[in-house]
Design an enzyme around this catalytic site. Structure first.
Site, PDB file in Angstrom:
ATOM      1  N   ARG A 226      29.805   7.309  46.105  1.00 22.80           N
ATOM      2  CA  ARG A 226      30.212   7.658  47.465  1.00 22.80           C
ATOM      3  C   ARG A 226      29.767   6.594  48.463  1.00 22.80           C
ATOM      4  NH1 ARG A 226      27.717   7.903  51.684  1.00 22.80           N
ATOM      5  NH2 ARG A 226      26.092   9.226  50.821  1.00 22.80           N
TER       6      ARG A 226
ATOM      7  N   GLY B 210      26.307  -5.333  57.720  1.00 27.18           N
ATOM      8  CA  GLY B 210      24.959  -5.833  57.955  1.00 27.18           C
ATOM      9  C   GLY B 210      24.428  -5.446  59.317  1.00 27.18           C
ATOM     10  N   LEU B 211      23.649  -4.379  59.380  1.00 26.48           N
ATOM     11  CA  LEU B 211      23.005  -3.961  60.624  1.00 26.48           C
ATOM     12  C   LEU B 211      21.487  -3.891  60.452  1.00 26.48           C
ATOM     13  CD1 LEU B 211      23.128  -2.932  63.550  1.00 26.48           C
ATOM     14  CD2 LEU B 211      23.427  -0.607  62.618  1.00 26.48           C
TER      15      LEU B 211
ATOM     16  N   ILE C 284      21.418  -3.456  52.069  1.00 29.61           N
ATOM     17  CA  ILE C 284      22.856  -3.542  52.333  1.00 29.61           C
ATOM     18  C   ILE C 284      23.633  -3.170  51.069  1.00 29.61           C
ATOM     19  CG2 ILE C 284      24.719  -4.980  53.169  1.00 29.61           C
ATOM     20  CD1 ILE C 284      22.403  -4.450  55.186  1.00 29.61           C
ATOM     21  N   THR C 285      24.286  -2.016  51.102  1.00 31.62           N
ATOM     22  CA  THR C 285      25.121  -1.588  49.978  1.00 31.62           C
ATOM     23  C   THR C 285      26.302  -2.542  49.818  1.00 31.62           C
ATOM     24  OG1 THR C 285      24.503   0.724  50.272  1.00 31.62           O
ATOM     25  CG2 THR C 285      26.540   0.296  49.090  1.00 31.62           C
TER      26      THR C 285
ATOM     27  N   CYS D 287      30.492   2.928  64.301  1.00 28.90           N
ATOM     28  CA  CYS D 287      30.748   2.867  62.857  1.00 28.90           C
ATOM     29  C   CYS D 287      29.833   3.828  62.106  1.00 28.90           C
ATOM     30  CB  CYS D 287      30.541   1.446  62.346  1.00 28.90           C
ATOM     31  SG  CYS D 287      31.581   0.191  63.114  1.00 28.90           S
TER      32      CYS D 287
ATOM     33  N   ARG E 175      28.294   8.644  58.875  1.00 26.26           N
ATOM     34  CA  ARG E 175      27.470   9.855  58.793  1.00 26.26           C
ATOM     35  C   ARG E 175      28.328  11.080  58.543  1.00 26.26           C
ATOM     36  NH1 ARG E 175      24.229   7.907  64.160  1.00 26.26           N
ATOM     37  NH2 ARG E 175      22.600   6.700  63.107  1.00 26.26           N
TER      38      ARG E 175
ATOM     39  N   GLY F  80      13.543  23.943  34.525  1.00 26.86           N
ATOM     40  CA  GLY F  80      12.224  23.690  33.949  1.00 26.86           C
ATOM     41  C   GLY F  80      12.054  22.225  33.584  1.00 26.86           C
TER      42      GLY F  80
ATOM     43  N   GLU G  43      21.606   5.860  57.425  1.00 25.18           N
ATOM     44  CA  GLU G  43      22.506   6.352  58.482  1.00 25.18           C
ATOM     45  C   GLU G  43      21.765   7.293  59.444  1.00 25.18           C
ATOM     46  OE1 GLU G  43      24.944   4.643  58.207  1.00 25.18           O
ATOM     47  OE2 GLU G  43      25.707   4.535  56.167  1.00 25.18           O
TER      48      GLU G  43
END
Length: 396
Positions: A102, A142-143, A175-176, A250, A255, A351, A375
């Site tokens: 995802r 890239g943030l 970074i994914t 973005c 999110r 268990g 995020e």
């Protein structure tokens, strides 16, 4: 007086009858993504997770493109133009397989492609979006920086003008898709404020070493971005936005996908626990027949389907153009937090078997520890809601 219609039989897989909220096209999207994940992810993901790798990611991206899952809620440029609810359903099914899958789709569509689609020039859109929608090109965003996670305003990455060009320097972290990306959307300080740049990853000075030794999101490519005087033409800057509202817009879109996706991980863990409780015998009968186990299963089912109902409500608001960022924070805070609790409770039902990769529960639980943080951390979403509720800003 005519008799009232007889209600349908109780369905343990859909105890609230939430499928009644979906139209045939919604169900078709959900079933397509679920079938793809069952065929291409579920038979292999435990091995990928154990080895800490995602082999064949480029092939998976092309397959996801072929079913319309990349940038699916965007319109034009080869994108599917699906509804927000349909995109959410896809996120749920993908994360029911694994959060890493995802994340691949979210970063591609809700971050990198969304930034170009929302803020890019027509030339940038035509150059990148069709190839990203098909999965031919993988993107990253890239943030986050090594020293500035929840405080993007403190970023140190800087872009300076040099004639008609820009020269970009700095580092981004966690970074994914970074090491396999053909294009990166990178946010940097400039003399005019924070700007976004479309950076082809084959530019001199750009590198993306993969981050190893993760104990979460192991079936996912996570990288550092290193920008060492990367020279870009004037047309590399995203013209449609200046300031933090660009990357934050973005992030809101991403999110939203997590609100749905986290419920996929929770559903997978709940289903594993329910199946186990029906067949695992202790003291001469299935453990699902004991009161404490049934109480756990009931509480898990309540939180799971409340979370899905919340996600659906937010999706309808997004489709109507009425969804606020504070409401996305509401959903992300609640659903990820409850998904982790569902995984932990499922582990207790299984268990000792709950820690085995023969079952998905521990894999989902460790993945969700990352989803809880990225995020926007729990604390940041609490403060977003706190400010909205009180009118007082606790960020300062």
């Amino acid at each position: 007086m005519s008799a009232s219609p007889k209600p349908p039989a109780f369905d343990p897989a859909d105890p609230l009858g939430l499928d009644d909220l979906l139209d045939p096209e919604d169900l078709a999207v959900r079933d397509t993504v679920r079938s793809w994940a069952a065929d291409r992810v579920l038979p292999y993901v435990a091995d990928w997770y154990e080895k800490g790798e995602l082999p064949g990611i480029r092939e998976l991206a092309r397959e996801l493109g072929s079913i319309g899952a990349l940038g699916m809620s965007l319109t034009g440029y080869g994108c599917a133009g699906a509804s927000s609810v349909q995109y959410g359903l896809a996120c749920l099914e993908l994360e029911a397989a694994d959060s890493g899958i995802r994340s691949l789709v979210s970063v591609q569509g809700s971050l990198a492609m969304y930034a170009i689609h929302r803020y890019g020039s027509e030339e940038q859109k035509n150059e990148w979006l069709p190839r990203m929608a098909s999965g031919e090109v993988i993107g990253c965003f890239g943030l986050t920086e090594p020293d500035h996670g929840s405080d993007p305003a403190g970023m140190r990455t800087f872009a300076k003008r040099d004639g008609d060009d820009w020269v970009l320097s700095g580092r981004k972290m966690w970074i994914t898709n970074g090491s396999v990306a053909g294009v990166a959307v990178v946010w940097a300080r400039t003399e005019d404020g924070i700007r976004g740049f479309v950076v082809p990853t084959d530019r001199p000075g750009f590198s993306a070493p993969e981050i190893k030794h993760k104990w979460s999101l192991r079936a996912s490519v996570t990288s550092e971005l290193v920008l060492d005087d990367v020279r870009l033409p004037a047309g590399a800057v995203l013209p449609g936005v200046t300031g933090l509202r660009g990357p934050l817009g973005c992030l809101s879109h991403a999110r939203y996908g997590i609100v749905w996706g986290s419920m996929g991980a929770a559903r997978s863990s709940f289903e594993a626990a329910l199946g186990y409780a029906r067949t695992r015998e202790q003291f001469g009968r299935p453990i699902g027949g004991f009161q404490l186990t049934q109480a756990k299963l009931a509480d898990m089912a309540v939180e799971l389907h409340k979370g899905i109902l919340l996600a659906h409500h937010l999706g309808r608001r997004m489709d109507a153009g009425r969804l606020r960022p504070e409401q996305i924070s509401f959903g992300k805070l609640n659903n990820v937090r409850e998904a982790i609790e569902i995984c932990r409770t499922a582990r207790t039902i299984l268990g000792a078997n709950g820690i085995s990769l023969e079952y998905p529960v521990m894999r989902h639980a460790t993945n969700l520890e990352s989803v809880l943080t990225y995020e926007g951390t729990v604390e940041m979403h609490q403060l977003v809601l706190g400010k909205a509720l009180t009118g007082l800003d606790a960020f300062r």
